[in-house]
Design a protein around this motif. Structure first.
Motif, PDB file in Angstrom:
ATOM      1  N   UNK A   1       0.843  -1.203   0.000  1.00 16.90           N
ATOM      2  CA  UNK A   1       0.000   0.000   0.000  1.00 16.90           C
ATOM      3  C   UNK A   1       0.877   1.251   0.000  1.00 16.90           C
ATOM      4  N   UNK A   2       1.921   1.273   0.837  1.00 16.94           N
ATOM      5  CA  UNK A   2       2.842   2.412   0.846  1.00 16.94           C
ATOM      6  C   UNK A   2       3.507   2.566  -0.520  1.00 16.94           C
ATOM      7  N   UNK A   3       3.823   1.449  -1.127  1.00 14.97           N
ATOM      8  CA  UNK A   3       4.481   1.436  -2.436  1.00 14.97           C
ATOM      9  C   UNK A   3       3.557   2.004  -3.509  1.00 14.97           C
ATOM     10  N   UNK A   4       2.269   1.678  -3.440  1.00 15.57           N
ATOM     11  CA  UNK A   4       1.302   2.208  -4.402  1.00 15.57           C
ATOM     12  C   UNK A   4       1.127   3.712  -4.201  1.00 15.57           C
ATOM     13  N   UNK A   5       1.113   4.163  -2.953  1.00 15.48           N
ATOM     14  CA  UNK A   5       0.964   5.591  -2.670  1.00 15.48           C
ATOM     15  C   UNK A   5       2.166   6.373  -3.195  1.00 15.48           C
ATOM     16  N   UNK A   6       3.364   5.840  -2.933  1.00 17.52           N
ATOM     17  CA  UNK A   6       4.563   6.536  -3.401  1.00 17.52           C
ATOM     18  C   UNK A   6       5.671   5.532  -3.611  1.00 17.52           C
ATOM     19  N   UNK A   7       6.211   5.507  -4.781  1.00 24.76           N
ATOM     20  CA  UNK A   7       7.360   4.658  -5.085  1.00 24.76           C
ATOM     21  C   UNK A   7       8.298   5.434  -5.994  1.00 24.76           C
ATOM     22  N   UNK A   8       9.576   5.227  -5.816  1.00 26.91           N
ATOM     23  CA  UNK A   8      10.597   5.892  -6.615  1.00 26.91           C
ATOM     24  C   UNK A   8      10.352   5.655  -8.093  1.00 26.91           C
ATOM     25  N   UNK A   9      10.553   6.677  -8.893  1.00 22.06           N
ATOM     26  CA  UNK A   9      10.381   6.532 -10.337  1.00 22.06           C
ATOM     27  C   UNK A   9      11.711   6.230 -11.017  1.00 22.06           C
ATOM     28  N   UNK A  10      11.625   5.694 -12.217  1.00 20.11           N
ATOM     29  CA  UNK A  10      12.783   5.435 -13.082  1.00 20.11           C
ATOM     30  C   UNK A  10      13.858   4.558 -12.448  1.00 20.11           C
ATOM     31  N   UNK A  11      13.444   3.552 -11.674  1.00 19.41           N
ATOM     32  CA  UNK A  11      14.436   2.649 -11.091  1.00 19.41           C
ATOM     33  C   UNK A  11      14.155   1.187 -11.444  1.00 19.41           C
ATOM     34  N   UNK A  12      13.298   0.963 -12.420  1.00 16.17           N
ATOM     35  CA  UNK A  12      13.007  -0.379 -12.929  1.00 16.17           C
ATOM     36  C   UNK A  12      12.387  -1.287 -11.875  1.00 16.17           C
TER      37      UNK A  12
END
Length: 167
Positions: free
Chosen positions: A61-72
């Motif tokens: 859920x935390x990952x869906x809310x915010x996850x780093x972009x452009x890191x594959x």
């Protein structure tokens, strides 16, 4: 408010907000809120700082809310400017006490959360049902302009061959 979050997850570690009023690992309640060393927040079920999740749900859920972009890593944020305060309430993958959930909501209010996300679930042995005890704490959040999001589902065994989702 979920089953915990892997606070050192490579995609999330930068957005886990620490408690700025607490000194980590000094065994003193620096912010005088009755939670000793809640630097990386609190596990209400265990009454401790141990936030290791029971399942991967809270981390997801935390990952869906915010996850780093452009890191594959297969996912990118839906909210770019967020900080996560992980609060754990589940004793097993399917059970959380109303008192722990209410305490976690109050804690989030006290720490100036803008949005409180509750992901609540259960299986056929302990259905999650709305309890009137939640009315006052959710009204308190509402009065402070805090958004409370509640996503809940129940798994109900009807008989030996049939199960249904209750949303």
């Amino acid at each position: 408010i979920d089953d915990g979050v892997h606070i050192k997850h490579s995609d999330l570690k930068e957005i886990i907000r620490h408690n700025p009023w607490e000194i980590q690992w000094n065994w003193i309640d620096d912010d005088k809120n009755w939670y000793v060393d809640d630097y990386y927040w609190w596990n209400f079920e265990k009454n401790s700082t141990k936030l290791a999740p029971i399942t991967s749900h809270g981390t997801t859920i935390a990952w869906v809310i915010w996850a780093t972009t452009n890191n594959w890593q297969r996912i990118a944020w839906i909210s770019p400017n967020v900080k996560i305060i992980p609060l754990a309430v589940f004793s097993t993958w399917w059970y959380a006490k109303d008192t722990d959930i209410i305490s976690a909501i109050q804690y989030a209010i006290d720490k100036w959360a803008n949005i409180i996300n509750l992901s609540l679930w259960s299986d056929s042995t302990q259905d999650f049902l709305y309890n009137p005890w939640y009315d006052n704490i959710i009204k308190k959040a509402y009065d402070l302009w805090i958004i409370v999001v509640i996503a809940a589902w129940n798994w109900k065994k009807v008989d030996d061959t049939t199960s249904i989702w209750i949303n």
